[in-house]
Design an enzyme around this catalytic site. Structure first.
Site, PDB file in Angstrom:
ATOM      1  N   GLU A   1     -50.733  11.203  36.021  1.00 55.88           N
ATOM      2  CA  GLU A   1     -51.152  10.593  37.285  1.00 55.88           C
ATOM      3  C   GLU A   1     -49.976  10.196  38.166  1.00 55.88           C
ATOM      4  O   GLU A   1     -50.105  10.085  39.397  1.00 55.88           O
ATOM      5  CB  GLU A   1     -52.058   9.382  37.026  1.00 55.88           C
TER       6      GLU A   1
ATOM      7  N   CYS B   1     -51.762   9.195  27.334  1.00 56.08           N
ATOM      8  CA  CYS B   1     -50.950   8.321  26.490  1.00 56.08           C
ATOM      9  C   CYS B   1     -51.770   7.787  25.313  1.00 56.08           C
ATOM     10  O   CYS B   1     -51.979   8.493  24.332  1.00 56.08           O
ATOM     11  CB  CYS B   1     -50.337   7.204  27.327  1.00 56.08           C
TER      12      CYS B   1
ATOM     13  N   HIS C   1     -47.757  10.532  31.370  1.00 58.15           N
ATOM     14  CA  HIS C   1     -48.654  10.023  32.418  1.00 58.15           C
ATOM     15  C   HIS C   1     -48.701  11.001  33.592  1.00 58.15           C
ATOM     16  O   HIS C   1     -47.916  10.884  34.533  1.00 58.15           O
ATOM     17  CB  HIS C   1     -48.170   8.655  32.902  1.00 58.15           C
TER      18      HIS C   1
END
Length: 539
Positions: free
Chosen positions: A514, A386, A512
């Site tokens: 993750e 990001c 994102h």
């Protein structure tokens, strides 16, 4: 045809202090039940008045976990998704703010026909509706419901009253209450103290609820005599007093519970078939504990003293590390301390990879840009998330494309080269909550790129949480000087992934990654990033 079982409800409540790991406990029980072939979902009830955690400071609440549907939720939903491998929705998280807002909206619309609106029955009815709504239509066998905070908090009383009512409605064999408490060790007397647990259970029983299982968090082993004492004073069987000792990895918790027969205990009460298959998790833990090598990754951000602010990133490192037969050691780097190339050299000495973390605001922004520059120039494996992508683009624009002073309008509204700028749809927005580009968006990958090699497919879907984007006015100039735009959102024509080809591994994403990493299925970008770090260390 086998008759459908009634829906079973498991309520996970906390006592004594917060932060005891109710979320991990709920997720671990979910893992054991799901590995038995049962269909499981988990709901988090948060007692705070905020509508969602999207505007809350990470120092107070940790990271915001974003779902596919764009909901900003509690970080515990990340644990739920990672453990039971299920994509959650807005129905899996409810706050006091949401519940009161729903009731008041209906009152304003006249739906209560002039009734006096009260906590009981209107608020408690809405809480019960939310608990049932997570399983509408009925596609799950078990609904696990975790209540935030601790028993005795004034904010949680309506939730506990709703659970009391629902427990009566569904019946004895269709609900179970698990109470997570603290059993502290007092060094002066060299003994474990059960009184905090006794008082917590006493408070719970005053409300009209009795625990069926007590999960005792402690740094020391719970002896049989301590189990017997807790069982006697708290009105449970001694084998229903479960030891929740500290473990090296949260993924060991289901194994610890399995060893204490919690699956069987739950199954007997709820009349469920339950034979957990923990073989894959055992293999995962074995590889986690005995890695072939160790790599050090610099984590660059502004909340580096609070690991919970980046919980999903840390867990993604665990998953990617296991798949690469490596242990990932984290070196926290506060970017405010990186002022020039010399301080960057000092900060990144000895690291095998640099991860630039997401975030908002101008604090530490120049240090983040210098971090991206250092990774690019020194051929250190780099993953930007990001803001990590945005800083990599700013560095490239300044130092490769010759756009002196290039910046983001978030950091410098009057910059001559706004290579990162607000989306058009964001310009008129004043309200902060739930107004960013949130949730899952498609991304088209370019064959022949590192991103394509990681995913091994052309179309992907990833989760977003941001307002600023790569400015399309400067895309051609960035590409002309060698930056590869390897992923684009086809609907909005927005940059999703950038990379630098003449580099061992330099990839940054606007989304994102993750948030979609799971046990036994590391996210492709994290997997390849750690693979590059292992290779970098060896060479």
């Amino acid at each position: 045809m086998t008759p459908r079982l009634p829906v079973k409800y498991i309520f996970v409540l906390g006592g004594v202090i917060s932060g005891l790991g109710k979320g991990i406990a709920a997720a671990s029980i979910g893992y054991l039940l799901k590995s038995s072939g049962l269909r499981v979902t988990i709901l988090k009830l948060d007692p705070y008045l905020n509508v969602d955690p999207g505007t809350m400071n990470p120092y107070q609440h940790g990271e915001v976990f974003v779902l596919d549907d764009g909901s900003e939720t509690d970080l515990d939903l990340g644990h739920y998704e990672r453990f039971i491998d299920l994509n959650m929705s807005k129905n899996n998280n409810a706050t006091t703010g949401q519940i009161y807002q729903s009731v008041l909206d209906r009152e304003r619309a006249g739906e209560y026909l002039g009734e006096t609106i009260q906590v009981i029955p209107h608020i408690t009815d809405e809480i019960k509706r939310r608990i049932k709504a997570v399983n509408t239509p009925k596609k799950y066998d078990v609904v696990i419901c975790e209540v935030g905070g601790t028993v005795g908090d004034i904010e949680s009383l309506p939730f506990l009253e709703a659970i009391r009512q629902l427990s009566v409605e569904v019946g004895y064999h269709n609900h179970q209450i698990i109470h997570v408490t603290l059993v502290p060790y007092v060094k002066a007397s060299e003994e474990l103290k059960t009184k905090p647990t006794q008082h917590s259970v006493m408070k719970l029983r005053e409300i009209g609820l009795s625990p069926d299982i007590i999960l005792c968090r402690s740094e020391y082993r719970i002896t049989q005599s301590v189990r017997n004492k807790i069982a006697l004073f708290c009105n449970v069987s001694p084998n229903h007093v479960i030891e929740g000792r500290e473990v090296k990895s949260i993924y060991e918790v289901p194994l610890v519970m399995y060893q204490q027969n919690i699956g069987r205990i739950v199954a007997e009460r709820l009349e469920l078939p339950c034979e957990p298959d923990i073989s894959k998790l055992k293999q995962f833990i074995e590889r986690y504990k005995h890695p072939g090598c160790t790599v050090t990754i610099a984590m660059c951000g502004k909340y580096t003293e609070l690991p919970d602010a980046y919980k999903s990133v840390l867990e993604a490192f665990v998953h990617a590390g296991v798949e690469n037969d490596a242990r990932v050691e984290v070196k926290w780097v506060p970017t405010e301390e990186i002022k020039d190339d010399a301080s960057a050299r000092e900060a990144f000495a000895g690291v095998d990879g640099i991860l630039l973390l997401p975030g908002f605001g101008s604090r530490g922004s120049e240090g983040k840009i210098l971090s991206a520059k250092y990774a690019r120039e020194n051929k250190i494996p780099y993953l930007g998330i990001c803001l990590g992508l945005q800083c990599a683009v700013i560095d490239f624009a300044r130092n490769v494309c010759g756009m002196e002073g290039a910046n983001s309008t978030e950091f410098s509204p009057n910059t001559k080269y706004p290579v990162i700028d607000l989306m058009e749809s964001q310009r008129a927005i004043k309200a902060k909550g739930g107004t960013m580009r949130l949730g899952a968006y498609e991304c088209q990958l370019i064959p022949g790129t590192k991103a394509y090699a990681a995913y091994r497919k052309k179309k992907i879907s990833e989760r977003h949480r941001h307002r600023w984007e790569v400015n399309n006015r400067f895309r051609a100039r960035l590409e002309k000087h060698g930056m590869v735009i390897s992923g684009v959102n086809p609907e909005l024509n927005l940059v999703e992934i950038v990379e630098i080809p003449d580099h061992p591994w330099f990839v940054a994403s606007q989304f994102h990654p993750e948030l979609k990493s799971r046990v036994n299925r590391a996210h492709p970008l994290f997997r390849e990033f750690i693979h590059a770090a292992v290779k970098y260390k060896k060479t």
